[in-house]
Motif scaffolding. Structure first.
Motif, PDB file in Angstrom:
ATOM      1  N   LYS A 153       0.841  -1.194   0.000  1.00 24.09           N
ATOM      2  CA  LYS A 153       0.000   0.000   0.000  1.00 24.09           C
ATOM      3  C   LYS A 153       0.874   1.242   0.000  1.00 24.09           C
ATOM      4  CE  LYS A 153      -4.470  -1.422   1.745  1.00 24.09           C
ATOM      5  NZ  LYS A 153      -5.566  -1.119   2.692  1.00 24.09           N
ATOM      6  N   TYR A 154       0.517   2.163  -0.893  1.00 26.20           N
ATOM      7  CA  TYR A 154       1.345   3.358  -1.060  1.00 26.20           C
ATOM      8  C   TYR A 154       0.470   4.494  -1.587  1.00 26.20           C
ATOM      9  CZ  TYR A 154       5.282   6.266  -2.660  1.00 26.20           C
ATOM     10  OH  TYR A 154       6.175   7.283  -2.844  1.00 26.20           O
ATOM     11  N   SER A 155       0.673   5.697  -1.077  1.00 27.16           N
ATOM     12  CA  SER A 155      -0.061   6.864  -1.558  1.00 27.16           C
ATOM     13  C   SER A 155       0.660   7.452  -2.754  1.00 27.16           C
ATOM     14  CB  SER A 155      -0.184   7.925  -0.455  1.00 27.16           C
ATOM     15  OG  SER A 155      -0.980   7.451   0.619  1.00 27.16           O
ATOM     16  N   ILE A 156      -0.019   7.515  -3.881  1.00 25.45           N
ATOM     17  CA  ILE A 156       0.638   7.981  -5.106  1.00 25.45           C
ATOM     18  C   ILE A 156       0.804   9.500  -5.121  1.00 25.45           C
ATOM     19  CG2 ILE A 156      -0.134   6.011  -6.453  1.00 25.45           C
ATOM     20  CD1 ILE A 156      -2.339   7.764  -7.606  1.00 25.45           C
ATOM     21  N   ARG A 157       0.087  10.189  -4.254  1.00 23.05           N
ATOM     22  CA  ARG A 157       0.245  11.641  -4.157  1.00 23.05           C
ATOM     23  C   ARG A 157      -0.191  12.095  -2.768  1.00 23.05           C
ATOM     24  NH1 ARG A 157      -4.188  10.648  -7.282  1.00 23.05           N
ATOM     25  NH2 ARG A 157      -6.177  11.470  -6.529  1.00 23.05           N
ATOM     26  N   ASP A 158       0.205  13.273  -2.371  1.00 18.09           N
ATOM     27  CA  ASP A 158      -0.131  13.801  -1.048  1.00 18.09           C
ATOM     28  C   ASP A 158      -1.646  13.855  -0.859  1.00 18.09           C
ATOM     29  OD1 ASP A 158       2.519  14.106  -0.523  1.00 18.09           O
ATOM     30  OD2 ASP A 158       2.601  16.255  -0.969  1.00 18.09           O
ATOM     31  N   GLY A 159      -2.100  13.316   0.255  1.00 19.26           N
ATOM     32  CA  GLY A 159      -3.515  13.352   0.572  1.00 19.26           C
ATOM     33  C   GLY A 159      -4.325  12.223  -0.033  1.00 19.26           C
ATOM     34  N   ALA A 160      -3.722  11.470  -0.933  1.00 21.59           N
ATOM     35  CA  ALA A 160      -4.447  10.362  -1.560  1.00 21.59           C
ATOM     36  C   ALA A 160      -4.431   9.147  -0.644  1.00 21.59           C
ATOM     37  CB  ALA A 160      -3.818  10.009  -2.895  1.00 21.59           C
ATOM     38  N   PRO A 161      -5.501   8.356  -0.623  1.00 18.16           N
ATOM     39  CA  PRO A 161      -5.504   7.155   0.207  1.00 18.16           C
ATOM     40  C   PRO A 161      -4.505   6.138  -0.327  1.00 18.16           C
ATOM     41  CG  PRO A 161      -7.405   7.180  -1.247  1.00 18.16           C
ATOM     42  CD  PRO A 161      -6.761   8.530  -1.356  1.00 18.16           C
ATOM     43  N   PRO A 162      -3.856   5.375   0.530  1.00 13.72           N
ATOM     44  CA  PRO A 162      -2.898   4.375   0.053  1.00 13.72           C
ATOM     45  C   PRO A 162      -3.599   3.270  -0.728  1.00 13.72           C
ATOM     46  CG  PRO A 162      -3.293   4.108   2.401  1.00 13.72           C
ATOM     47  CD  PRO A 162      -3.966   5.384   1.999  1.00 13.72           C
ATOM     48  N   GLU A 163      -2.976   2.829  -1.794  1.00 14.45           N
ATOM     49  CA  GLU A 163      -3.514   1.758  -2.620  1.00 14.45           C
ATOM     50  C   GLU A 163      -2.456   0.677  -2.801  1.00 14.45           C
ATOM     51  OE1 GLU A 163      -5.655   2.872  -6.203  1.00 14.45           O
ATOM     52  OE2 GLU A 163      -5.558   4.971  -5.592  1.00 14.45           O
ATOM     53  N   TRP A 164      -2.903  -0.543  -3.090  1.00 14.52           N
ATOM     54  CA  TRP A 164      -1.967  -1.619  -3.372  1.00 14.52           C
ATOM     55  C   TRP A 164      -1.382  -1.405  -4.766  1.00 14.52           C
ATOM     56  CZ3 TRP A 164      -0.095  -4.903   0.052  1.00 14.52           C
ATOM     57  CH2 TRP A 164      -0.842  -5.211   1.192  1.00 14.52           C
ATOM     58  N   ILE A 165      -0.091  -1.128  -4.833  1.00 19.76           N
ATOM     59  CA  ILE A 165       0.588  -0.953  -6.115  1.00 19.76           C
ATOM     60  C   ILE A 165       2.025  -1.467  -5.989  1.00 19.76           C
ATOM     61  CG2 ILE A 165      -0.756   1.078  -6.800  1.00 19.76           C
ATOM     62  CD1 ILE A 165       1.608   2.813  -5.940  1.00 19.76           C
ATOM     63  N   TRP A 166       2.692  -1.655  -7.147  1.00 23.76           N
ATOM     64  CA  TRP A 166       4.109  -2.000  -7.125  1.00 23.76           C
ATOM     65  C   TRP A 166       4.897  -0.731  -6.812  1.00 23.76           C
ATOM     66  CZ3 TRP A 166       5.847  -6.735  -6.857  1.00 23.76           C
ATOM     67  CH2 TRP A 166       5.101  -7.784  -7.379  1.00 23.76           C
ATOM     68  N   VAL A 167       5.725  -0.807  -5.802  1.00 25.46           N
ATOM     69  CA  VAL A 167       6.576   0.313  -5.389  1.00 25.46           C
ATOM     70  C   VAL A 167       8.021  -0.030  -5.747  1.00 25.46           C
ATOM     71  CG1 VAL A 167       7.372   1.743  -3.477  1.00 25.46           C
ATOM     72  CG2 VAL A 167       4.990   0.957  -3.546  1.00 25.46           C
ATOM     73  N   MET A 168       8.679   0.864  -6.464  1.00 28.06           N
ATOM     74  CA  MET A 168      10.050   0.624  -6.907  1.00 28.06           C
ATOM     75  C   MET A 168      11.027   1.381  -6.025  1.00 28.06           C
ATOM     76  SD  MET A 168      11.748   1.490 -10.644  1.00 28.06           S
ATOM     77  CE  MET A 168      11.639   3.272 -10.375  1.00 28.06           C
ATOM     78  N   GLU A 169      12.091   0.715  -5.598  1.00 24.17           N
ATOM     79  CA  GLU A 169      13.153   1.331  -4.810  1.00 24.17           C
ATOM     80  C   GLU A 169      14.498   1.006  -5.440  1.00 24.17           C
ATOM     81  OE1 GLU A 169      12.582  -0.311  -0.945  1.00 24.17           O
ATOM     82  OE2 GLU A 169      10.915   1.034  -0.428  1.00 24.17           O
ATOM     83  N   ARG A 170      15.333   2.007  -5.581  1.00 24.44           N
ATOM     84  CA  ARG A 170      16.670   1.812  -6.164  1.00 24.44           C
ATOM     85  C   ARG A 170      17.729   1.797  -5.068  1.00 24.44           C
ATOM     86  NH1 ARG A 170      16.734   2.573 -11.678  1.00 24.44           N
ATOM     87  NH2 ARG A 170      14.862   3.526 -12.580  1.00 24.44           N
ATOM     88  N   SER A 171      18.753   1.021  -5.293  1.00 20.68           N
ATOM     89  CA  SER A 171      19.865   0.976  -4.330  1.00 20.68           C
ATOM     90  C   SER A 171      21.180   0.764  -5.068  1.00 20.68           C
ATOM     91  CB  SER A 171      19.657  -0.166  -3.338  1.00 20.68           C
ATOM     92  OG  SER A 171      19.587  -1.406  -3.973  1.00 20.68           O
TER      93      SER A 171
END
Length: 248
Positions: A230-248
């Motif tokens: 679950k992640y909010s795609i923009r400020d104030g938006a409710p979190p939704e189940w989506i693929w979240v990408m993180e770089r390292s």
């Protein structure tokens, strides 16, 4: 140097919420397409059977039953009360759930002030309710041949597609005006609640299909990790189940 891509898959135990069924209804064989989804909702008190022990998975869902299941999912009290609809009196079995769901903006009635609780609910209406229940905002054009852009539920169906809650029928249709069955309704709700069930509503062999896993792609000196969470795609938006990408 040629990039080398390695896919590493690790099971996310925190996402595996499905538990073994407590009991099975006599008319719900394990071979049923949505056996796991219905059982999951029964175990969580969202779907209940009938007095004769059956669950009637292929029976059409009435608008009252839809309100009851949505109400249980949202944790509504359900105590009988007055409703804003002329055909749902206080003593109606589902009056409490209907009133609370209406107040929460999850469902609505007809222009004549009725709710028509005993009428089967159709798939396009369910799409709009599910969109509201799970706060879905990411949408795509479904491309269904029976879902023109002018339809009221066009955007809602697109959010269900984007969230992997439905894929429609094999002939590229959604059947928006068709009555929804208890098993189909259960599948929508179970997918909204549990990411593992969404794997059944994605295109076969598609990229990053299994939502219970973490994918790490390495190449060109960096690693990119994909989590389904679950992640909010923009400020104030409710979190939704989506693929979240993180770089390292």
């Amino acid at each position: 140097m040629k990039k080398k891509w390695i896919v590493i898959m690790a099971v996310l135990m925190s996402l595996l919420l499905v538990v073994a069924p407590v009991s099975a209804a006599p008319d719900l064989p394990k071979e049923h397409q949505f056996y796991e989804e219905i059982t999951y909702l029964m175990d969580n008190g969202i779907v209940t059977g009938y007095s004769n022990g059956t669950v009637q998975p292929d029976q059409a869902v009435t608008r009252a039953e839809a309100a009851i299941m949505i109400g249980r999912l949202k944790g509504f009290d359900g105590t009988k009360q007055a409703t804003p609809f002329s055909d749902v009196p206080k003593d109606h079995t589902a009056s409490g759930f209907i009133a609370e769901a209406a107040e929460a903006g999850l469902l609505s009635g007809y222009p004549d002030g009725t709710y028509r609780p005993d009428v089967p609910i159709i798939r396009c209406d369910v799409a709009m309710i599910v969109q509201r229940v799970f706060d879905l905002s990411i949408t795509i054009n479904s491309g269904f041949r029976d879902m023109p852009e002018g339809m009221k539920s066009f955007t809602a169906v697109g959010t269900l597609i984007a969230a992997n809650i439905t894929i429609g029928y094999p002939n590229n249709s959604f059947h928006p005006l068709e009555n929804i069955t208890r098993s189909q309704f259960s599948a929508f709700l179970a997918r909204g609640l549990e990411p593992e069930f969404r794997n059944k509503a994605t295109i076969g062999d598609s990229y990053l299909r299994d939502k219970t896993k973490v994918y790490v792609m390495e190449g060109a000196g960096e690693a990119v990790t994909y989590h389904y969470r679950k992640y909010s795609i923009r400020d104030g938006a409710p979190p939704e189940w989506i693929w979240v990408m993180e770089r390292s």
